[in-house]
Design a protein around this motif. Structure first.
Motif, PDB file in Angstrom:
ATOM      1  N   ILE A 242       0.865  -1.182   0.000  1.00 45.35           N
ATOM      2  CA  ILE A 242       0.000   0.000   0.000  1.00 45.35           C
ATOM      3  C   ILE A 242       0.899   1.229   0.000  1.00 45.35           C
ATOM      4  N   SER A 243       0.513   2.262  -0.731  1.00 41.80           N
ATOM      5  CA  SER A 243       1.190   3.545  -0.601  1.00 41.80           C
ATOM      6  C   SER A 243       0.151   4.650  -0.650  1.00 41.80           C
ATOM      7  N   VAL A 244       0.468   5.768  -0.006  1.00 45.18           N
ATOM      8  CA  VAL A 244      -0.461   6.893   0.041  1.00 45.18           C
ATOM      9  C   VAL A 244       0.317   8.191  -0.160  1.00 45.18           C
ATOM     10  N   ALA A 245      -0.162   9.023  -1.081  1.00 44.65           N
ATOM     11  CA  ALA A 245       0.352  10.381  -1.266  1.00 44.65           C
ATOM     12  C   ALA A 245      -0.739  11.341  -0.827  1.00 44.65           C
ATOM     13  N   ALA A 246      -0.418  12.225   0.116  1.00 44.57           N
ATOM     14  CA  ALA A 246      -1.446  13.113   0.666  1.00 44.57           C
ATOM     15  C   ALA A 246      -0.871  14.489   0.950  1.00 44.57           C
ATOM     16  N   ALA A 247      -1.707  15.500   0.747  1.00 41.56           N
ATOM     17  CA  ALA A 247      -1.370  16.878   1.114  1.00 41.56           C
ATOM     18  C   ALA A 247      -2.641  17.559   1.587  1.00 41.56           C
ATOM     19  N   VAL A 248      -2.555  18.232   2.739  1.00 41.89           N
ATOM     20  CA  VAL A 248      -3.719  18.871   3.354  1.00 41.89           C
ATOM     21  C   VAL A 248      -3.452  20.366   3.513  1.00 41.89           C
ATOM     22  N   ASP A 249      -4.423  21.170   3.109  1.00 38.93           N
ATOM     23  CA  ASP A 249      -4.359  22.622   3.260  1.00 38.93           C
ATOM     24  C   ASP A 249      -5.383  23.040   4.309  1.00 38.93           C
ATOM     25  N   LEU A 250      -4.926  23.733   5.337  1.00 34.99           N
ATOM     26  CA  LEU A 250      -5.815  24.100   6.442  1.00 34.99           C
ATOM     27  C   LEU A 250      -6.164  25.589   6.416  1.00 34.99           C
ATOM     28  N   GLU A 251      -7.367  25.869   6.873  1.00 38.69           N
ATOM     29  CA  GLU A 251      -7.801  27.230   7.143  1.00 38.69           C
ATOM     30  C   GLU A 251      -8.344  27.215   8.566  1.00 38.69           C
ATOM     31  N   GLY A 252      -7.508  27.650   9.483  1.00 36.71           N
ATOM     32  CA  GLY A 252      -7.863  27.483  10.892  1.00 36.71           C
ATOM     33  C   GLY A 252      -7.801  26.014  11.260  1.00 36.71           C
ATOM     34  N   ALA A 272      -8.264   9.337  -4.940  1.00 34.16           N
ATOM     35  CA  ALA A 272      -9.439   9.177  -4.075  1.00 34.16           C
ATOM     36  C   ALA A 272     -10.269  10.455  -4.080  1.00 34.16           C
ATOM     37  N   THR A 273     -10.926  10.755  -5.196  1.00 32.16           N
ATOM     38  CA  THR A 273     -11.621  12.027  -5.365  1.00 32.16           C
ATOM     39  C   THR A 273     -12.835  12.173  -4.452  1.00 32.16           C
ATOM     40  N   GLU A 274     -13.561  11.090  -4.217  1.00 34.04           N
ATOM     41  CA  GLU A 274     -14.735  11.182  -3.343  1.00 34.04           C
ATOM     42  C   GLU A 274     -14.320  11.486  -1.912  1.00 34.04           C
ATOM     43  N   ALA A 275     -13.234  10.893  -1.475  1.00 33.15           N
ATOM     44  CA  ALA A 275     -12.721  11.188  -0.134  1.00 33.15           C
ATOM     45  C   ALA A 275     -12.252  12.632  -0.042  1.00 33.15           C
ATOM     46  N   GLU A 276     -11.632  13.138  -1.107  1.00 39.60           N
ATOM     47  CA  GLU A 276     -11.202  14.536  -1.126  1.00 39.60           C
ATOM     48  C   GLU A 276     -12.403  15.476  -0.984  1.00 39.60           C
ATOM     49  N   LYS A 277     -13.463  15.203  -1.723  1.00 43.14           N
ATOM     50  CA  LYS A 277     -14.656  16.047  -1.658  1.00 43.14           C
ATOM     51  C   LYS A 277     -15.243  16.052  -0.252  1.00 43.14           C
ATOM     52  N   PHE A 278     -15.252  14.877   0.357  1.00 40.47           N
ATOM     53  CA  PHE A 278     -15.793  14.777   1.714  1.00 40.47           C
ATOM     54  C   PHE A 278     -14.995  15.628   2.700  1.00 40.47           C
ATOM     55  N   LEU A 279     -13.684  15.664   2.528  1.00 38.59           N
ATOM     56  CA  LEU A 279     -12.817  16.319   3.509  1.00 38.59           C
ATOM     57  C   LEU A 279     -12.914  17.848   3.492  1.00 38.59           C
ATOM     58  N   ILE A 280     -13.305  18.437   2.369  1.00 34.48           N
ATOM     59  CA  ILE A 280     -13.346  19.894   2.279  1.00 34.48           C
ATOM     60  C   ILE A 280     -14.322  20.466   3.307  1.00 34.48           C
ATOM     61  N   GLY A 281     -13.798  21.370   4.136  1.00 34.52           N
ATOM     62  CA  GLY A 281     -14.621  22.025   5.153  1.00 34.52           C
ATOM     63  C   GLY A 281     -14.751  21.262   6.453  1.00 34.52           C
ATOM     64  N   LYS A 282     -14.208  20.064   6.508  1.00 35.10           N
ATOM     65  CA  LYS A 282     -14.336  19.253   7.724  1.00 35.10           C
ATOM     66  C   LYS A 282     -13.254  19.626   8.746  1.00 35.10           C
ATOM     67  N   PRO A 283     -13.522  19.393  10.031  1.00 34.43           N
ATOM     68  CA  PRO A 283     -12.513  19.658  11.056  1.00 34.43           C
ATOM     69  C   PRO A 283     -11.385  18.635  10.992  1.00 34.43           C
ATOM     70  N   VAL A 284     -10.236  19.051  11.441  1.00 41.70           N
ATOM     71  CA  VAL A 284      -9.080  18.154  11.441  1.00 41.70           C
ATOM     72  C   VAL A 284      -9.100  17.318  12.709  1.00 41.70           C
ATOM     73  N   ASN A 285      -9.435  16.059  12.575  1.00 44.02           N
ATOM     74  CA  ASN A 285      -9.384  15.132  13.704  1.00 44.02           C
ATOM     75  C   ASN A 285      -9.388  13.700  13.191  1.00 44.02           C
ATOM     76  N   THR A 286      -9.160  12.771  14.080  1.00 45.84           N
ATOM     77  CA  THR A 286      -9.070  11.359  13.717  1.00 45.84           C
ATOM     78  C   THR A 286     -10.366  10.845  13.103  1.00 45.84           C
ATOM     79  N   GLU A 287     -11.497  11.280  13.642  1.00 45.88           N
ATOM     80  CA  GLU A 287     -12.778  10.816  13.122  1.00 45.88           C
ATOM     81  C   GLU A 287     -12.976  11.241  11.662  1.00 45.88           C
ATOM     82  N   THR A 288     -12.622  12.478  11.350  1.00 40.82           N
ATOM     83  CA  THR A 288     -12.740  12.963   9.970  1.00 40.82           C
ATOM     84  C   THR A 288     -11.891  12.135   9.028  1.00 40.82           C
ATOM     85  N   PHE A 289     -10.652  11.891   9.419  1.00 39.75           N
ATOM     86  CA  PHE A 289      -9.754  11.138   8.548  1.00 39.75           C
ATOM     87  C   PHE A 289     -10.190   9.678   8.419  1.00 39.75           C
TER      88      PHE A 289
END
Length: 331
Positions: A242-252, A272-289
């Motif tokens: 398994i490999s994962v490439a990820a980058a996260v941009d935060l606003e607050g 993983a486009t559907e996962a990306e769409k889900f993440l927009i606007g969500k809080p940064v925490n373990t449950e979100t990820f």
């Protein structure tokens, strides 16, 4: 090896013309994957067209602040390039995790995109293989399939794409520049490789005679926080489970933008486009990820021996997103 002729192309147009008039011709540059295939008769070209002397060996800034990687730039040069290490660290880490120094010194950007699966049934000509001979069957369906696909596969082929570099390029919205006898065109990276469907013998959407000339990276400021996480059987130059490439941009404390691609799970680099769409606007925490990971693996169809990949991928996604959200670094 079979007998073949060797010619040295004098220009991109010359290379494309030679290839378009001979459907059994193949391009060769570094040759790190092609020569292996020639030795075991997986490829039997009528001629090899040497493109290694063509002027495609530069890395340069684009007008909008991105980078253009010539198709003949070596993997070593890309991984070590200061602007890559600073602005696109996931790409540098992906390349460094993918092969020995000797191979990186020879392997090229274009060649990396065109390397073929390392499925053992594909390499062993004692077995049938739809990728080698369409219609002959896929023994991985009932055989040992621990390393095979859990996403986007078909009954025709369960092989996975072997590249580390390509997973990072998929996450970075790269664009592939190609040239053929009909002219030049650009292919978004996520459209460059193909899922197997009923034509597993075709890995890419290149037309006959087309040649990769460059890969363009768009400017993505938050790519500086990008990570590349690779899980494998041993740490020394093994292909990814398994490999994962990820980058996260935060606003607050919320996610403003994100890039997420997965390797070792599909016939092509898996965005993983559907996962990306889900993440927009969500809080940064373990449950979100964790929720994002569940979405990314929602269509998974594990086989007899690779069910472990589902949970492993979810954990890897959660880890990569967490590290990127904290500013990046080694995952």
């Amino acid at each position: 090896m079979n007998n073949f002729t060797y010619t040295r192309a004098t220009s991109v147009k010359d290379a494309a013309q030679r290839a378009s008039t001979d459907q059994n011709a193949m391009f060769i540059a570094g040759g790190t994957n092609l020569v292996d295939r020639l030795k075991v008769f997986l490829d039997e070209p009528s001629q090899l067209i040497d493109i290694s002397r063509l002027q495609m060996q530069r890395i340069e800034r684009t007008a909008n602040g991105g980078l253009r990687l010539g198709a003949l730039v070596t993997n070593t040069a890309v991984a070590d390039y200061p602007d890559i290490r600073r602005d696109y660290p996931m790409l540098s880490r992906a390349i460094l995790s993918g092969a020995s120094q000797q191979i990186r010194n020879m392997a090229t950007v274009g060649g990396n995109l065109l390397q073929r699966t390392r499925c053992p049934y594909y390499y062993d000509t004692a077995f049938p293989c739809n990728k080698r001979q369409p219609g002959s069957g896929c023994p991985a369906l009932t055989g040992i399939n621990r390393m095979h696909a859990i996403l986007g596969a078909s009954e025709q082929c369960l092989a996975v794409h072997p590249s580390d570099m390509c997973i990072a390029l998929a996450a970075l919205d790269a664009v592939v520049e190609v040239e053929g006898t009909k002219g030049k065109r650009q292919i978004p990276f996520t459209d460059f490789h193909r899922l197997p469907g009923n034509t597993p013998q075709r890995d890419t959407n290149l037309e006959p005679g087309e040649l990769i000339t460059a890969v363009v990276l768009p400017p993505i400021p938050f790519a500086k926080s990008g990570v590349y996480l690779k899980l494998r059987d041993r740490a020394s130059y093994a292909f990814a489970l398994i490999s994962v490439a990820a980058a996260v941009d935060l606003e607050g404390e919320r996610i403003k933008d994100v890039r997420l691609a997965i390797g070792g799970v599909a016939h092509k680099p898996w965005r993983a486009t559907e996962a990306e769409k889900f993440l927009i606007g969500k809080p940064v925490n373990t449950e979100t990820f964790q929720q994002a990971a569940e979405i990314a693996l929602r269509g998974a169809k594990p086989l007899t021996h690779n069910g472990f990949k589902v949970e492993m991928t979810k954990r890897a996604i959660r880890r990569a997103l967490t590290v990127s959200a904290k500013g990046g670094g080694v995952a």
